[in-house]
Design an enzyme around this catalytic site. Structure first.
Site, PDB file in Angstrom:
ATOM      1  N   HIS A 100       4.019   3.753  -4.849  1.00 38.31           N
ATOM      2  CA  HIS A 100       2.990   3.792  -3.814  1.00 38.31           C
ATOM      3  C   HIS A 100       2.742   5.224  -3.370  1.00 38.31           C
ATOM      4  O   HIS A 100       3.647   6.060  -3.373  1.00 38.31           O
ATOM      5  CB  HIS A 100       3.373   2.924  -2.604  1.00 38.31           C
ATOM      6  CG  HIS A 100       4.718   3.226  -2.026  1.00 38.31           C
ATOM      7  ND1 HIS A 100       5.878   2.762  -2.579  1.00 38.31           N
ATOM      8  CD2 HIS A 100       5.089   3.958  -0.951  1.00 38.31           C
ATOM      9  CE1 HIS A 100       6.910   3.195  -1.869  1.00 38.31           C
ATOM     10  NE2 HIS A 100       6.455   3.937  -0.874  1.00 38.31           N
ATOM     11  N   HIS A 102       1.446   7.403  -0.114  1.00 39.45           N
ATOM     12  CA  HIS A 102       1.163   7.387   1.318  1.00 39.45           C
ATOM     13  C   HIS A 102      -0.038   8.279   1.587  1.00 39.45           C
ATOM     14  O   HIS A 102      -0.055   9.437   1.152  1.00 39.45           O
ATOM     15  CB  HIS A 102       2.336   7.948   2.131  1.00 39.45           C
ATOM     16  CG  HIS A 102       3.619   7.181   2.038  1.00 39.45           C
ATOM     17  ND1 HIS A 102       4.076   6.379   3.055  1.00 39.45           N
ATOM     18  CD2 HIS A 102       4.545   7.098   1.061  1.00 39.45           C
ATOM     19  CE1 HIS A 102       5.246   5.846   2.720  1.00 39.45           C
ATOM     20  NE2 HIS A 102       5.551   6.272   1.504  1.00 39.45           N
TER      21      HIS A 102
HETATM   22  P1  AMP Z   1       8.882   4.638   0.916  1.00 41.66           P
HETATM   23  O1  AMP Z   1       9.975   5.146   1.773  1.00 41.66           O
HETATM   24  O2  AMP Z   1       8.049   5.741   0.299  1.00 41.66           O
HETATM   25  O3  AMP Z   1       9.409   3.680  -0.138  1.00 41.66           O
HETATM   26  O4  AMP Z   1       7.879   3.876   1.847  1.00 41.66           O
HETATM   27  C1  AMP Z   1       7.841   2.489   1.999  1.00 41.66           C
HETATM   28  C2  AMP Z   1       6.862   2.207   3.091  1.00 41.66           C
HETATM   29  O5  AMP Z   1       6.521   0.830   3.067  1.00 41.66           O
HETATM   30  C3  AMP Z   1       7.391   2.512   4.499  1.00 41.66           C
HETATM   31  O6  AMP Z   1       6.543   3.474   5.120  1.00 41.66           O
HETATM   32  C4  AMP Z   1       7.327   1.157   5.192  1.00 41.66           C
HETATM   33  O7  AMP Z   1       6.990   1.258   6.554  1.00 41.66           O
HETATM   34  C5  AMP Z   1       6.282   0.433   4.373  1.00 41.66           C
HETATM   35  N1  AMP Z   1       6.356  -1.031   4.397  1.00 41.66           N
HETATM   36  C6  AMP Z   1       7.432  -1.794   4.140  1.00 41.66           C
HETATM   37  N2  AMP Z   1       7.111  -3.101   4.219  1.00 41.66           N
HETATM   38  C7  AMP Z   1       5.783  -3.160   4.533  1.00 41.66           C
HETATM   39  C8  AMP Z   1       4.859  -4.229   4.759  1.00 41.66           C
HETATM   40  N3  AMP Z   1       5.225  -5.519   4.682  1.00 41.66           N
HETATM   41  N4  AMP Z   1       3.577  -3.909   5.055  1.00 41.66           N
HETATM   42  C9  AMP Z   1       3.202  -2.613   5.150  1.00 41.66           C
HETATM   43  N5  AMP Z   1       4.022  -1.571   4.933  1.00 41.66           N
HETATM   44  C10 AMP Z   1       5.300  -1.838   4.633  1.00 41.66           C
END
Ligand code: AMP
Length: 114
Positions: A100, A102
């Site tokens: 993903h 950001h």
């Molecule tokens: P990372 O640390 O780059 O893997 O980021 C994962 C991101 O996913 C974090 O910013 C979380 O807040 C976000 N996240 C986790 N679960 C959900 C969800 N159900 N809906 C939206 N964002 C999510």
């Protein structure tokens, strides 16, 4: 291995979706770190950028970048700027192992990141 993002793609759990096409989905982060914090993900399951290994994957990453710019325009953060982040692997701080990007904006960012 599937993550919670696969359930969002399948619409099994809700998300605030801001963009969708055949290959990508984008939705607001559940724990926003900026006024605009959107995650852009491929619909196919790729755990991280460490596993990007084909021309098809490179095109997908380019498409994520294009989507980020389109969403930034839609969110009205293209003029002042924004930050794109891909956390990759353990040292990169990746928590969800579904690739993903950001998109963060709506405030002045700091550097270096923590
Ligand atoms: P990372 O640390 O780059 O893997 O980021 C994962 C991101 O996913 C974090 O910013 C979380 O807040 C976000 N996240 C986790 N679960 C959900 C969800 N159900 N809906 C939206 N964002 C999510």
């Amino acid at each position: 291995m599937s993550t919670i993002f696969s359930k969002i793609i399948a619409k099994e759990i809700p998300a605030d979706i801001v963009f969708e096409n055949e290959d990508l989905l984008a939705f607001r982060d559940i724990n926003p770190q900026a006024p605009v914090h959107i995650l852009i993900i491929p619909k196919i399951e790729i755990a991280s950028t460490l596993l990007l290994n084909s021309k098809e994957h490179s095109l997908l990453l380019g498409a994520m970048y294009d989507a980020a710019n389109e969403i930034a325009r839609n969110e009205g953060i293209d003029k002042n700027g924004f930050r794109l982040v891909i956390n990759c692997g353990d040292d990169g701080g990746q928590e969800v192992y579904h690739l993903h990007m950001h998109l963060l904006g709506g405030r002045k960012m700091q550097w270096p990141p923590g």
